[in-house]
Design an enzyme around this catalytic site. Structure first.
Site, PDB file in Angstrom:
ATOM      1  N   SER A 203       1.013  -1.166   0.124  1.00  0.00           N
ATOM      2  CA  SER A 203       0.169   0.329  -0.401  1.00  0.00           C
ATOM      3  C   SER A 203       0.809   1.281  -0.165  1.00  0.00           C
ATOM      4  O   SER A 203       2.100   1.192  -1.134  1.00  0.00           O
ATOM      5  CB  SER A 203      -1.160  -0.111   1.354  1.00  0.00           C
ATOM      6  N   ASP A 344     -10.259  -3.314  -5.659  1.00  0.00           N
ATOM      7  CA  ASP A 344      -9.332  -2.520  -4.261  1.00  0.00           C
ATOM      8  C   ASP A 344     -11.311  -1.834  -4.459  1.00  0.00           C
ATOM      9  O   ASP A 344     -10.493  -0.987  -5.032  1.00  0.00           O
ATOM     10  CB  ASP A 344      -8.082  -2.911  -4.972  1.00  0.00           C
ATOM     11  N   HIS A 370      -8.288  -4.660  -0.598  1.00  0.00           N
ATOM     12  CA  HIS A 370      -6.789  -4.097  -0.426  1.00  0.00           C
ATOM     13  C   HIS A 370      -6.617  -5.163   0.590  1.00  0.00           C
ATOM     14  O   HIS A 370      -6.934  -5.060   1.638  1.00  0.00           O
ATOM     15  CB  HIS A 370      -7.831  -2.456   0.005  1.00  0.00           C
TER      16      HIS A 370
END
Length: 451
Positions: A203, A344, A370
């Site tokens: 991320s 996501d 995610h």
């Protein structure tokens, strides 16, 4: 019944994107002799060594979309699996800040050869070495070979203020600031000069890693990279979070809440710098009742998310434009694997063409959410992250299969106690007291995990 439905779930075969032609990488031959090495295309390298990318992902039947996959990453109980313990080293940077390096296996557990490959990990927004997605990779990567693992060393770079690392200067971290990972890698390469260093980011950490690799180019100390659930174009993805009611009310506010709580933990430390604009901005963000990610970044990150210049930025949107990694992807010059899920809810714009970069393999699954990618195990209730399979395969491939590459690495030296790269005096680091033993599964209470 749920297990039966899972058997009927359609297998999600990732779509793989390569430049045409892809770059050639130097791979080892039957011996480690340079004469035995040969060139192989990146596409062929991935196809032959990462079979999970071609075998597909079968989502757990009850986690059938990105929202559910993401939610399980946050609320799932991962305390009984992927247990990883660390030794922590604290590094002081030139500006007075502190970053924490968590290394596994701990020295009292076992000793590894100096040339053991090292997985250098960058965590997500408010995470750290305790995060389940980090441990899902390091557990198999750092388990001894005789027990079915790769036998690697793992070192997690915990950002300033995250995972119990103290705030010791009026500067935080951000998606675009790369000097902290730069000095961390400098320290690691100095400590383990014979070890190949393999970068992986999750991320926000994936965004930092991508920018770092691109900025370093041929001088990069990492021999390969992997970006998992990278947010890429921060402007477009942040705008989508703001424009959609569900995404704004759930995801943008959840991430802001984590950041708000993190700031609250360090408010007393920041109060030691009363005249700094960052310190002055803290009371306002702490008093906010309905905070979104962009509002937090507009108040805090665009002021204190990195060194000056380029910080401070006029608005969060100026910061997002600067910090994005999608255009930087074209400048990466080491073998690089990117993995994203199409559903996501946090990252919805993917630069699959990678600017035509022949060093990039970009894999996209239809499902996964995610930092999720949960699939059903062999028994009812057993859920594991599919993404661990291709990532660990990739780490094995680049850690053991790549021959030594020709790179233009700058020498290092120590100046006034700080380790620096020759020719660059603005950044450096030194070890300071603190650290100790860290139990990975204990985590950082009070913050939503998995974001």
């Amino acid at each position: 019944m749920g297990h039966i439905v899972s058997l009927l779930t359609v297998v999600d075969i990732p779509r793989l994107h390569f430049a045409s032609p892809s770059a050639t990488v130097k791979v080892k031959g039957p011996t480690d002799s340079p004469e035995d090495s040969r060139r192989e295309s990146l596409e062929s390298f991935v196809e032959s060594r990462c079979p999970s990318l071609y075998g597909g992902f079968k989502p757990a039947s009850w986690l059938f979309n990105g929202h559910l996959q993401t939610a399980y990453a946050v609320v799932g109980d991962f305390s009984k699996i992927d247990k990883v313990d660390y030794d922590r080293t604290l590094l002081r940077t030139l500006d007075g800040g502190t970053i924490g390096l968590d290394s596994t296996p701990p020295t009292d557990e076992r000793t590894l050869p100096d040339d053991t490959p090292i997985v250098v990990v960058l965590h997500g927004l408010t995470g750290g070495s305790h995060e389940s997605y980090v441990r899902a990779i390091l557990a198999p990567a750092c388990t001894p070979v005789e027990q079915g693992g790769l036998g690697y060393r793992g070192i997690v770079v915990n950002f300033r203020g995250c995972a119990g690392v103290p705030i010791t200067s009026p500067q935080l971290y951000s998606a675009g600031h790369t000097d902290d990972i730069r000095v961390a890698v400098l320290h690691i390469s100095r400590r383990y000069p014979k070890a190949p260093l393999l970068g992986i980011g999750f991320s926000l950490g994936a965004n930092v890693l991508t920018r770092y690799l691109a900025e370093e180019g041929q001088q990069c100390r990492l021999v390969a990279g992997c970006a998992v659930a990278c947010p890429w174009d921060l402007v477009k993805n942040a705008q989508r979070l703001e424009d959609d009611w569900l995404h704004r009310e759930i995801y943008a506010k959840a991430m802001a809440s984590n950041l708000q709580k993190l700031m609250g933990r360090h408010a007393e430390s920041l109060a030691k710098f009363p005249d700094h604009p960052l310190t002055k901005a803290v009371p306002g963000v702490m008093a906010a009742k309905s905070l979104t990610l962009s509002k937090f970044d507009n108040t805090i990150t665009c002021i204190g998310g990195g060194s000056s210049p380029p910080f401070p930025f006029p608005t969060c949107w100026d910061y997002y434009a600067w910090a994005s990694s999608h255009e930087m992807l074209a400048k990466v010059r080491v073998p690089f694997l990117a993995l994203n899920a199409e559903d996501d809810p946090i990252v919805q714009v993917l630069p699959v063409e990678a600017g035509g970069n022949p060093y990039v393999a970009f894999a996209v699954t239809e499902k996964g959410g995610h930092l999720g990618w949960f699939e059903a195990g062999k028994s009812i209730g057993d859920v594991r992250r599919w993404v661990s399979k291709p990532v660990v395969e990739w780490l094995k491939a680049v850690g053991e299969g790549l021959a030594a590459q020709d790179r233009q690495i700058q020498p290092t030296h120590v100046v006034d106690g700080f380790l620096k790269e020759v020719g660059r005096d603005d950044i450096g680091c030194k070890e300071v007291e603190g650290g100790g033993h860290v139990i990975g599964v204990e985590g950082e209470g009070g913050l939503l995990a998995g974001l």
